[in-house]
Design an enzyme around this catalytic site. Structure first.
Site, short mmCIF file in Angstrom:
data_model
loop_
_atom_site.label_atom_id
_atom_site.label_comp_id
_atom_site.label_asym_id
_atom_site.label_seq_id
_atom_site.Cartn_x
_atom_site.Cartn_y
_atom_site.Cartn_z
N ASP A 75 3.58 5.07 -10.57
CA ASP A 75 3.43 3.63 -10.83
C ASP A 75 4.14 2.82 -9.75
O ASP A 75 5.12 2.12 -10.04
CB ASP A 75 4.02 3.35 -12.23
CG ASP A 75 3.93 1.88 -12.60
OD1 ASP A 75 3.04 1.19 -12.09
OD2 ASP A 75 4.77 1.44 -13.41
N HIS A 119 1.09 1.72 -20.42
CA HIS A 119 1.95 2.39 -21.41
C HIS A 119 1.16 2.91 -22.60
O HIS A 119 1.53 3.92 -23.20
CB HIS A 119 3.08 1.45 -21.84
CG HIS A 119 4.03 1.13 -20.71
ND1 HIS A 119 4.75 -0.03 -20.61
CD2 HIS A 119 4.34 1.85 -19.59
CE1 HIS A 119 5.48 -0.01 -19.50
NE2 HIS A 119 5.24 1.11 -18.86
N1 SAM Z 1 7.10 2.60 -14.12
C1 SAM Z 1 7.88 1.44 -14.54
C2 SAM Z 1 7.45 1.04 -15.93
O1 SAM Z 1 6.27 1.22 -16.28
O2 SAM Z 1 8.30 0.57 -16.70
C3 SAM Z 1 7.72 0.29 -13.58
C4 SAM Z 1 7.90 0.64 -12.15
S1 SAM Z 1 7.72 -0.67 -11.01
C5 SAM Z 1 6.01 -1.03 -11.05
C6 SAM Z 1 7.88 0.18 -9.48
C7 SAM Z 1 9.30 0.63 -9.17
O3 SAM Z 1 9.26 1.58 -8.10
C8 SAM Z 1 10.23 -0.48 -8.69
O4 SAM Z 1 11.38 -0.50 -9.50
C9 SAM Z 1 10.60 -0.08 -7.25
O5 SAM Z 1 11.94 -0.39 -6.92
C10 SAM Z 1 10.39 1.41 -7.28
N2 SAM Z 1 10.04 2.07 -6.02
C11 SAM Z 1 9.40 1.55 -4.93
N3 SAM Z 1 9.16 2.52 -4.03
C12 SAM Z 1 9.64 3.68 -4.57
C13 SAM Z 1 9.64 5.04 -4.14
N4 SAM Z 1 9.10 5.40 -2.97
N5 SAM Z 1 10.18 5.98 -4.95
C14 SAM Z 1 10.73 5.62 -6.14
N6 SAM Z 1 10.75 4.36 -6.60
C15 SAM Z 1 10.20 3.40 -5.84
#
Ligand code: SAM
Length: 288
Positions: free
Chosen positions: A169, A19
């Protein structure tokens, strides 16, 4: 069904690195008036209560954002701004009870001329994300996609203003995520060669994770684009983990913003000092 819930990890050392880098990129891009498209391929739930059940169970934020806030002394600019944005998000309080995930951080900076596109596939996090987005003051400029962020990015590029930044991410729950990230970057650069692409990578004992930075470097080099790789390791790989199993993580950025390298040169040593848990804590900063 995915089992990863970012609520257990919100505000940990990996979030602090990711972040801080993401905010530094956005603030630099926003020095120009022209509108930006921000894309968040893996958005999570949006906002996390640090005293909520998930965060309290894992305790990861204690060794991340809480350790940074407890650090005595001045912070380098990018970290100072990160802390200020978190405090503004918590209605100006220095005590942070709610941690903004990447979509909430982006939205905090969003201007009239910008738009934010967020992707999430998990039904529970989709529900939280939708509630957050619908109630946000900038709701009209936030578009939520209940869809795969890797595939969904394609139709958005290039942005109408030809200016934008993308955060990728994944949770890397699936082994295929590593290959998808590489393909996503390659496709993205073909469609939007001047975009800023920021990718988070876990530092774990897995061949695909170790190889990913090299694969991304090769893609950037073939596309003749500048790149930057910033790694923060907070402890030795084998030492027991107070607050979470991850010993470190990195951000790989293609088309880094002006002076991002210099900003990270001052930021990473401070993060090692504030978040380091043993003698193995270290950073690496490379570019090409
Ligand atoms: N980017 C967020 C943050 O920094 O606050 C955290 C994200 S977390 C590491 C990863 C998220 O991606 C999870 O909520 C998961 O459910 C979602 N996810 C997994 N595969 C995905 C996909 N193919 N497309 C979109 N979201 C996905």
């Amino acid at each position: 069904m995915f089992s990863y819930r970012h609520a257990f990890h919100a505000g940990n050392h990996a979030d602090v690195l990711k972040h801080t880098v993401w905010l530094a990129i956005l603030e630099r891009l926003m020095q120009k008036d022209k509108g930006l498209m921000l894309v968040d391929t893996h958005a999570g739930a949006g906002v996390y209560a640090l005293k909520g059940e998930a965060a309290s169970t894992s305790g990861e934020a204690e060794h991340g954002i809480a350790a940074l806030l407890n650090h005595d002394g001045d912070l380098p600019d990018p970290l100072q701004r990160y802390v200020e944005v978190l405090q503004a998000f918590n209605a100006g309080k220095s005590h942070i009870t709610h941690y903004p995930g990447s979509p909430a951080l982006s939205a905090q900076l969003l201007r009239e001329q910008d738009q934010l596109q967020v992707f999430e596939v998990h039904p529970t996090d989709q529900r939280h994300l939708r509630n957050w987005a619908q109630n946000h003051a900038a709701a009209k400029r936030i578009r939520m996609h209940q869809a795969d962020g890797f595939a969904g990015t394609k139709s958005l590029l290039p942005p109408p203003t030809r200016r934008g930044a993308l955060l990728c991410d994944p949770s890397y729950e699936l082994k295929s995520d590593y290959a998808h990230v590489a393909q996503w970057l390659q496709d993205g650069l073909l469609r939007f060669a001047t975009g800023v692409f920021a990718i988070w990578i876990p530092q774990i004992a897995r061949l695909e994770a170790n190889e990913l930075p090299r694969r991304l470097r090769t893609i950037a080099q073939k596309a003749q684009k500048p790149w930057l790789h910033a790694l923060l390791q907070v402890r030795g790989h084998n030492s027991t983990a107070p607050g979470g199993g991850l010993s470190g993580s990195s951000m790989f950025i293609v088309n880094p913003t002006f002076e991002l390298h210099e900003q990270l040169q001052s930021t990473l040593p401070l993060l090692v000092k504030a978040l380091g848990q043993d003698d193995h804590a270290r950073f690496e900063l490379t570019r090409g």
